[in-house]
Design a protein around this motif. Structure first.
Motif, PDB file in Angstrom:
ATOM      1  N   ASP A  97       0.921  -1.313  -0.069  1.00 45.58           N
ATOM      2  CA  ASP A  97      -0.043  -0.128   0.060  1.00 45.58           C
ATOM      3  C   ASP A  97       0.827   1.208  -0.023  1.00 45.58           C
ATOM      4  OD1 ASP A  97       1.088   0.396   2.493  1.00 45.58           O
ATOM      5  OD2 ASP A  97      -0.815  -0.882   3.535  1.00 45.58           O
ATOM      6  N   ALA A  98       0.220   2.436   0.349  1.00 48.56           N
ATOM      7  CA  ALA A  98       0.915   3.712   0.254  1.00 48.56           C
ATOM      8  C   ALA A  98       2.124   3.510   1.099  1.00 48.56           C
ATOM      9  CB  ALA A  98       0.079   4.754   0.586  1.00 48.56           C
ATOM     10  N   LYS A  99       2.334   3.054   2.235  1.00 45.43           N
ATOM     11  CA  LYS A  99       3.457   3.231   3.344  1.00 45.43           C
ATOM     12  C   LYS A  99       4.656   2.078   2.690  1.00 45.43           C
ATOM     13  CE  LYS A  99       1.408   5.011   7.125  1.00 45.43           C
ATOM     14  NZ  LYS A  99       0.970   4.785   8.596  1.00 45.43           N
ATOM     15  N   ASP A 100       4.502   1.319   1.626  1.00 46.89           N
ATOM     16  CA  ASP A 100       5.555   0.702   1.193  1.00 46.89           C
ATOM     17  C   ASP A 100       6.614   1.515   0.267  1.00 46.89           C
ATOM     18  OD1 ASP A 100       5.361  -2.334   2.051  1.00 46.89           O
ATOM     19  OD2 ASP A 100       3.189  -1.857   1.280  1.00 46.89           O
ATOM     20  N   ILE A 101       6.369   2.592   0.103  1.00 49.06           N
ATOM     21  CA  ILE A 101       7.235   3.609  -0.426  1.00 49.06           C
ATOM     22  C   ILE A 101       8.657   3.633   0.413  1.00 49.06           C
ATOM     23  CG2 ILE A 101       6.350   5.631   0.298  1.00 49.06           C
ATOM     24  CD1 ILE A 101       7.156   6.698  -2.721  1.00 49.06           C
ATOM     25  N   THR A 102       9.827   3.845  -0.218  1.00 46.39           N
ATOM     26  CA  THR A 102      10.773   4.136   0.854  1.00 46.39           C
ATOM     27  C   THR A 102      10.845   5.446   1.272  1.00 46.39           C
ATOM     28  OG1 THR A 102      12.380   4.903  -0.868  1.00 46.39           O
ATOM     29  CG2 THR A 102      12.397   2.514  -0.319  1.00 46.39           C
ATOM     30  N   VAL A 103      11.533   5.863   2.383  1.00 47.31           N
ATOM     31  CA  VAL A 103      11.710   7.284   2.940  1.00 47.31           C
ATOM     32  C   VAL A 103      11.994   8.091   1.709  1.00 47.31           C
ATOM     33  CG1 VAL A 103      12.726   8.966   4.506  1.00 47.31           C
ATOM     34  CG2 VAL A 103      11.794   6.311   5.218  1.00 47.31           C
ATOM     35  N   LYS A 104      13.294   7.782   1.259  1.00 45.49           N
ATOM     36  CA  LYS A 104      13.903   8.430   0.149  1.00 45.49           C
ATOM     37  C   LYS A 104      12.958   8.638  -0.970  1.00 45.49           C
ATOM     38  CE  LYS A 104      18.280   7.407  -0.572  1.00 45.49           C
ATOM     39  NZ  LYS A 104      19.514   6.393  -0.744  1.00 45.49           N
ATOM     40  N   GLY A 105      12.376   7.601  -1.443  1.00 36.86           N
ATOM     41  CA  GLY A 105      11.137   7.888  -2.410  1.00 36.86           C
ATOM     42  C   GLY A 105      10.210   8.945  -2.242  1.00 36.86           C
ATOM     43  N   LEU A 106       9.808   8.880  -0.841  1.00 30.74           N
ATOM     44  CA  LEU A 106       8.647   9.847  -0.770  1.00 30.74           C
ATOM     45  C   LEU A 106       9.160  11.308  -0.280  1.00 30.74           C
ATOM     46  CD1 LEU A 106       5.648  10.060   0.701  1.00 30.74           C
ATOM     47  CD2 LEU A 106       6.652   9.593   2.867  1.00 30.74           C
ATOM     48  N   GLU A 107      10.342  11.430   0.047  1.00 28.24           N
ATOM     49  CA  GLU A 107      10.899  12.709   0.108  1.00 28.24           C
ATOM     50  C   GLU A 107      11.058  13.222  -1.226  1.00 28.24           C
ATOM     51  OE1 GLU A 107      13.377  12.310   4.435  1.00 28.24           O
ATOM     52  OE2 GLU A 107      14.522  12.676   2.456  1.00 28.24           O
ATOM     53  N   THR A 108      11.649  12.250  -2.218  1.00 26.15           N
ATOM     54  CA  THR A 108      11.819  12.897  -3.467  1.00 26.15           C
ATOM     55  C   THR A 108      10.586  13.391  -4.304  1.00 26.15           C
ATOM     56  OG1 THR A 108      13.603  11.316  -3.539  1.00 26.15           O
ATOM     57  CG2 THR A 108      12.728  12.025  -5.749  1.00 26.15           C
ATOM     58  N   ILE A 109       9.349  12.356  -4.058  1.00 24.64           N
ATOM     59  CA  ILE A 109       8.048  12.975  -4.685  1.00 24.64           C
ATOM     60  C   ILE A 109       7.713  14.222  -3.969  1.00 24.64           C
ATOM     61  CG2 ILE A 109       5.637  12.571  -4.358  1.00 24.64           C
ATOM     62  CD1 ILE A 109       6.226   9.402  -4.567  1.00 24.64           C
ATOM     63  N   ARG A 110       7.925  14.398  -2.939  1.00 17.99           N
ATOM     64  CA  ARG A 110       7.483  15.841  -2.336  1.00 17.99           C
ATOM     65  C   ARG A 110       7.992  16.977  -2.855  1.00 17.99           C
ATOM     66  NH1 ARG A 110       5.851  13.405   3.665  1.00 17.99           N
ATOM     67  NH2 ARG A 110       3.699  12.695   3.012  1.00 17.99           N
ATOM     68  N   LYS A 111       9.326  16.790  -3.508  1.00 20.64           N
ATOM     69  CA  LYS A 111       9.949  17.703  -4.089  1.00 20.64           C
ATOM     70  C   LYS A 111       9.971  17.940  -5.610  1.00 20.64           C
ATOM     71  CE  LYS A 111      14.544  15.966  -5.036  1.00 20.64           C
ATOM     72  NZ  LYS A 111      16.062  16.177  -4.820  1.00 20.64           N
ATOM     73  N   CYS A 112       9.142  17.110  -6.139  1.00 27.58           N
ATOM     74  CA  CYS A 112       8.941  17.174  -7.570  1.00 27.58           C
ATOM     75  C   CYS A 112       8.125  17.837  -8.055  1.00 27.58           C
ATOM     76  CB  CYS A 112       8.879  15.759  -8.448  1.00 27.58           C
ATOM     77  SG  CYS A 112      10.564  14.717  -8.057  1.00 27.58           S
ATOM     78  N   SER A 113       8.272  18.406  -9.160  1.00 27.46           N
ATOM     79  CA  SER A 113       7.228  19.444  -9.932  1.00 27.46           C
ATOM     80  C   SER A 113       5.969  18.701 -10.637  1.00 27.46           C
ATOM     81  CB  SER A 113       7.924  20.428 -10.854  1.00 27.46           C
ATOM     82  OG  SER A 113       8.413  19.737 -12.026  1.00 27.46           O
ATOM     83  N   ARG A 114       6.296  17.626 -11.061  1.00 23.14           N
ATOM     84  CA  ARG A 114       5.292  16.815 -11.690  1.00 23.14           C
ATOM     85  C   ARG A 114       5.567  15.300 -11.059  1.00 23.14           C
ATOM     86  NH1 ARG A 114       6.559  18.955 -16.386  1.00 23.14           N
ATOM     87  NH2 ARG A 114       7.296  16.987 -17.349  1.00 23.14           N
TER      88      ARG A 114
END
Lengths: 289, 289
Positions: free
Chosen positions: B11-28
């Protein structure tokens, strides 16, 4: 509950959100410390996770599993493994002991070198049996991995070679004298693995057989996959035996038949572009479309 | 930078911490939506990640890649893939387009079904070529996957079978009339895959050949691997053709030679304990120690 939690391949932040939340609620947290390493050490993990980690070496996991399982039927214990808990090494033995002790278990997966090597562009579909390459000594030079690679190539399959890791090894002298003094850890490099393979190639002189591994067989060297400073190099076995990919961990892939799209990807990481330019001429068995 | 980010398998929480932080800084942020699914939908991911996701279907990725890459040379764009970005499906084509457009890329790995199946206790080392099993129709019943499984078994290797997913498919009538009306998504179950395989086994009547796949060959059915409600079942091919593992995604493993420790693990998930009790008698080719 005994949680098997994969840490992924790079640094502390490669753990999943689910894994991190689970660690923080466990009463004891073990770190399996004999089959792989991250680019950061135990202290960095402890600081990021906010938990003390108990190092679990092979002896502890194999001979003192009861200690790990203690209380896991009524509280939560975490067992952390670099990569995926059932990736390159399975921890089936610990699972079976848990079941026998009436302890439930759950796995929180992560990337393993077994799937992350796909980033070089070779299709994971097309890998055959995975092999391990061990450090040769003056008196012990096993060649069984060569035959497995050859068998994979005969089926057109790529081969992932996992390279030897020596931790907590004793010198022969210390072993004989019963002194628990350990040598510094050693991690096989792509260069060393390619040199050993090349030595077998030279000894066997099968170069002209169609599916043999030759000096010109295309290989992929990977180092620190998943880390910021990961390095991927592609080239012939001879080129790989000269390449320096930096600090551990390293892995080596020996290619089988390749799809043109796979070639295009490998070309991005070429040690020498000319190798790929001449590919059809030098090693036709690896380039079937 | 174009980030390829694996979402893992649950589910949503199976993303890595690094992946989540990266998503949050991307423009799209694009979500690849045609090769796999999580147990939660786009909305749940958007809520957890705190970002709007742009669904990327096969047409968009293959024909409108320029749109995905737009601006990625000066800002950060994320391309999310269930599992690992280079797991069951590679996204080499998008990587090559990025390189051509002068856009750098980085991969944030995660668990893939290709490595997570190790949780059933079979050694990932001992898997041969991965196969895909597609939905048969009345007029199209390809059997090529059978021959690949047989070839793997001849080498003692296990086979991971990835099961068909049909999303955004048009009925023949709608296709012919050019109407962009899509059928509901379909996901092949372990039961359906085993039934198709059993039909081939019956047609070929190779049952007495040593390495053939038979009604009694030991298989592993896996559903929703990595999710809270994951289900693993082990048993004969015949048993698997009757088993109901619930909602998608499903995968099927056909075993090759097995190590006693692998047998012990599979027994934990037995549909019928008697199957494993009688293993040596009914299907000796799968149990070599």
């Amino acid at each position: 509950m005994l949680y098997f939690i994969g840490l992924g391949l790079g640094d502390a932040k490669d753990i999943t959100v689910k894994g991190l939340e689970t660690i923080r609620k466990c009463s004891r947290v073990y770190l399996e410390a004999y089959t792989s390493i991250l680019t950061v050490g135990k202290e960095a993990l402890e600081e990021y996770y906010g938990r003390e980690l108990i190092l679990a070496d092979r002896d502890m996991v194999e001979q003192e599993a009861d200690g790990i399982l203690k209380g896991a039927d009524v509280s939560d214990v975490a067992f952390l493994v670099v990569g995926d808990p059932f990736g390159a090494t399975t921890h089936s033995d610990l699972v079976l002991r848990a079941v026998k002790a009436g302890v439930q278990h759950r796995v929180i997966h992560n990337a393993s070198i077994m799937n992350a090597v796909g980033c070089c562009g070779l299709q994971l579909y097309s890998f055959g049996e995975t092999v391990s390459i061990v450090f040769w000594t003056d008196t012990w030079k096993p060649e069984s991995f060569y035959d497995k690679i050859r068998k994979n190539r005969a089926s057109g399959m790529h081969t992932l070679c996992l390279l030897d890791i020596k931790v907590k090894e004793q010198s022969l002298e210390n072993l004989m004298r019963g002194r628990k003094i350990y040598e510094p850890p050693r991690y096989m490099s792509v260069k060393q693995a390619a040199q050993q393979l090349l030595e077998i190639v030279h000894n066997r002189r099968e170069q002209h057989e169609e599916l043999a591994i030759t000096e010109d067989t295309i290989c992929v060297g990977l180092a620190r996959v998943g880390a910021e400073n990961q390095k991927i190099c592609t080239g012939t076995l001879t080129e790989m035996a000269l390449a320096d990919l930096g600090p551990p961990l390293h892995s080596l892939i020996i290619t089988g038949d390749m799809h043109p799209l796979e070639i295009d990807m490998l070309r991005l990481f070429a040690l020498d572009q000319a190798t790929f330019h001449n590919l059809k001429l030098t090693d036709s068995s690896t380039y079937t479309s």
